[in-house]
Design an enzyme around this catalytic site. Structure first.
Site, short mmCIF file in Angstrom:
data_model
loop_
_atom_site.label_atom_id
_atom_site.label_comp_id
_atom_site.label_asym_id
_atom_site.label_seq_id
_atom_site.Cartn_x
_atom_site.Cartn_y
_atom_site.Cartn_z
N GLN A 192 0.90 -1.30 -0.05
CA GLN A 192 -0.43 -0.15 0.09
C GLN A 192 0.56 1.64 -0.21
O GLN A 192 0.62 2.53 -0.95
CB GLN A 192 -0.88 -0.17 1.18
CG GLN A 192 -2.03 1.41 1.13
CD GLN A 192 -2.89 1.43 2.39
OE1 GLN A 192 -3.70 1.75 2.45
NE2 GLN A 192 -3.03 0.43 3.19
N ASP A 239 0.47 4.31 6.22
CA ASP A 239 0.77 3.16 4.56
C ASP A 239 0.51 4.64 3.67
O ASP A 239 1.46 5.39 2.75
CB ASP A 239 -0.48 2.44 4.21
CG ASP A 239 0.83 1.12 4.43
OD1 ASP A 239 1.53 0.94 5.07
OD2 ASP A 239 -0.38 0.07 4.80
N GLY A 262 -7.61 20.25 19.30
CA GLY A 262 -6.99 21.79 19.12
C GLY A 262 -7.51 22.87 19.76
O GLY A 262 -8.11 22.56 21.42
N1 COA Z 1 11.86 -9.92 -9.18
C1 COA Z 1 12.93 -10.77 -8.50
N2 COA Z 1 12.61 -10.30 -6.95
C2 COA Z 1 11.53 -9.62 -6.34
C3 COA Z 1 10.89 -8.74 -7.52
C4 COA Z 1 11.04 -8.61 -8.61
N3 COA Z 1 10.43 -8.60 -9.36
N4 COA Z 1 10.36 -7.84 -6.39
C5 COA Z 1 11.02 -7.62 -5.31
N5 COA Z 1 11.42 -8.60 -5.88
C6 COA Z 1 12.66 -9.65 -4.38
C7 COA Z 1 13.09 -8.76 -2.90
O1 COA Z 1 14.57 -9.00 -4.20
C8 COA Z 1 13.52 -8.87 -2.23
O2 COA Z 1 14.18 -10.97 -2.34
P1 COA Z 1 15.54 -10.10 -1.16
O3 COA Z 1 14.39 -10.67 0.00
O4 COA Z 1 15.81 -12.43 -1.08
O5 COA Z 1 16.33 -10.11 -1.19
C9 COA Z 1 12.40 -9.10 -2.09
O6 COA Z 1 11.66 -10.13 -3.16
C10 COA Z 1 11.06 -8.29 -1.37
O7 COA Z 1 10.64 -9.10 -0.54
P2 COA Z 1 10.42 -7.97 0.99
O8 COA Z 1 10.51 -6.75 0.17
O9 COA Z 1 11.03 -8.60 2.03
O10 COA Z 1 8.70 -8.24 0.92
P3 COA Z 1 7.80 -9.13 2.07
O11 COA Z 1 6.37 -9.35 1.34
O12 COA Z 1 8.76 -10.17 2.76
O13 COA Z 1 7.92 -7.91 3.38
C11 COA Z 1 6.74 -5.65 4.05
C12 COA Z 1 6.65 -7.13 3.52
C13 COA Z 1 5.78 -4.76 3.88
C14 COA Z 1 6.53 -6.29 5.00
C15 COA Z 1 8.08 -5.48 3.65
O14 COA Z 1 8.26 -5.27 2.08
C16 COA Z 1 8.41 -3.89 4.31
O15 COA Z 1 8.96 -3.99 5.11
N6 COA Z 1 8.83 -2.33 3.02
C17 COA Z 1 9.56 -1.42 3.97
C18 COA Z 1 8.03 -0.76 4.61
C19 COA Z 1 6.11 -0.38 4.31
O16 COA Z 1 6.82 -0.46 3.27
N7 COA Z 1 5.33 -1.35 4.54
C20 COA Z 1 4.02 -1.11 4.54
C21 COA Z 1 3.36 -2.43 3.10
S1 COA Z 1 2.27 -1.43 3.25
#
Ligand code: COA
Length: 415
Positions: free
Chosen positions: A17, A168, A247
């Site tokens: 999001q 978000d 406020g």
């Molecule tokens: N092709 C290949 N790999 C891809 C890719 C693509 N097109 N797009 C993403 N990936 C991989 C990344 O390289 C990464 O891999 P790695 O962990 O092996 O390095 C992985 O997908 C990224 O996944 P991640 O961001 O860890 O996803 P998640 O589902 O485990 O976690 C969140 C989700 C939201 C918790 C995390 O992304 C996060 O904390 N983000 C920052 C804060 C945030 O925005 N939170 C709010 C979300 S609404």
């Protein structure tokens, strides 16, 4: 009509999001937003909270309007090469992966600068530098860590999260502003920069009145507009204040006619000092206008809850809309508690494009929010979200890939 961000090309590496909120806003303002997704599943929200089997969820569609989608496996060598081509061709890269994911992919800030020194690299992370910088974060974690939960709810209940997605969507808004500012600065420096919006920081920015109150509490030990005053206890941290106004004008939510059966038959009522006389007349308490116990705001503070209870005796005799009509005649600030059902059917919100109906090839018609920011020379037309990989060939062709090269990438499952 042209759009404010015409000509800006965005490599949208966002998911869920926070990031998609940001890039959707930029797309609404005219940027060409190319969403890069993994083949097969794409953004995880496509399949979450589905209401129609096999069809992109409303969660996804409502966050990804006006974008193009390409699929790309950026963990393969050929996928990285395509991504490099995109970095060179785009103005902004937006991402909200877990901390370190972009680096692990090989796209460090240094590498991106080598490829395209003009590129703005914008990230949402849960936390800024500090003890939690490596943590993964979702909405409610940010609400809790940013001060919202400890200050939301009633004094005798647990901390509460709010339905407004301030962690978000709120952080996505902050990031969008950072990106536009970085693009503006690039006009003079010729270079991009890193933009970070941490969700904890974004939530705190929206909760600043509570940081204000923390300091007031530490100085005076009491806050007279809080429902804890004068009979309750104040501790050493800002307490939950129920529906009190944040406020200087006291406010509270009051029951209206029908509250016994309608959970939203309520009105927010603000006891604004300049209209105190009008309030007294409306509720039939003319004597309070001159009574020294009630006439001045300071005198009213110790009995706010009792005064609101008296006003509520009046609001309970009117529907929230009748009360609105009467109170507005006297410029008494108030607002109906609107349900999502009422909002969805409100004609004025449709007329302004704040709520829009969108047609989708597999879902059919659905409602979405439109651009809340209205600009007189950059009109927003909300177009449907892309199907997964719908624009892969189109974008690769624009990047200079031949049909044969695309066929190879497809055969090798890179796209
Ligand atoms: N092709 C290949 N790999 C891809 C890719 C693509 N097109 N797009 C993403 N990936 C991989 C990344 O390289 C990464 O891999 P790695 O962990 O092996 O390095 C992985 O997908 C990224 O996944 P991640 O961001 O860890 O996803 P998640 O589902 O485990 O976690 C969140 C989700 C939201 C918790 C995390 O992304 C996060 O904390 N983000 C920052 C804060 C945030 O925005 N939170 C709010 C979300 S609404």
């Amino acid at each position: 009509m042209s759009k404010a961000l015409d000509g800006v090309r965005i490599l949208d590496f966002t998911h869920v999001q926070s990031g998609p909120t940001c890039t959707q806003l930029l797309a609404w303002m005219g940027a060409d937003v190319i969403k890069v997704e993994r083949a097969g599943e794409g953004d995880i929200t496509r399949g979450q909270l589905r209401d129609i089997p096999g069809v992109d969820s409303l969660y996804f569609t409502m966050l990804n309007h006006n974008k193009r989608s390409i699929t790309l496996d950026t963990k393969t060598q050929k996928g990285k090469e395509v991504l490099e081509t995109m970095v060179k061709a785009c103005d902004v890269l937006v991402e909200n992966f877990a901390p370190g994911a972009l680096d692990r992919m090989g796209f460090t800030w240094e590498r991106i600068q080598e490829l395209n020194p003009r590129m703005v690299v914008a990230s949402v992370k849960g936390f800024g530098p500090g003890p939690y910088e490596d943590c993964k974060v979702y909405e409610n974690v940010a609400q809790c860590a940013g001060g919202a939960a400890s200050t939301t709810g009633f004094d005798d209940g647990p901390p509460l999260v709010t339905g407004a997605q301030i962690g978000d969507s709120g952080t996505g808004l902050h990031l969008a502003l950072g990106i536009v500012a970085a693009l503006y600065q690039r006009n003079t420096t010729g270079r991009g920069q890193k933009v970070l919006a941490a969700m904890q920081d974004g939530v705190l920015n929206l909760c600043r009145v509570k940081l204000r109150d923390q300091q007031r509490l530490e100085r005076t030990g009491v806050m007279e507009e809080y429902p804890q005053y004068p009979d309750g206890q104040f501790g050493d941290a800002v307490p939950r204040a129920g529906n009190a106004s944040g406020g200087g004008q006291p406010g509270w939510i009051l029951k209206c006619k029908g509250w016994e059966t309608d959970p939203n038959a309520y009105i927010y009522f603000i006891m604004q000092a300049p209209v105190w006389g009008a309030i007294c007349k409306v509720i039939g308490k003319e004597g309070w206008i001159t009574d020294p116990e009630y006439a001045k705001p300071k005198a009213r503070l110790p009995k706010l809850m009792a005064i609101f209870a008296t006003i509520e005796e009046w609001t309970k005799t009117k529907t929230k809309f009748e009360a609105m009509d009467i109170l507005n005649e006297f410029d008494i600030p108030c607002g109906p508690i609107l349900s999502m059902k009422e909002i969805a059917h409100e004609p004025s919100l449709r007329a302004t494009g704040t709520i829009v109906e969108v047609d989708h090839p597999t879902r059919g018609k659905y409602l979405s929010v439109g651009n809340p920011i209205k600009m007189s020379a950059s009109y927003t037309e909300v177009t449907r979200s892309p199907l997964l990989g719908e624009h892969t060939e189109e974008v690769l062709a624009e990047l200079g890939y031949s049909k044969d090269q695309v066929a190879v990438l497809r055969a090798e499952k890179v796209i």
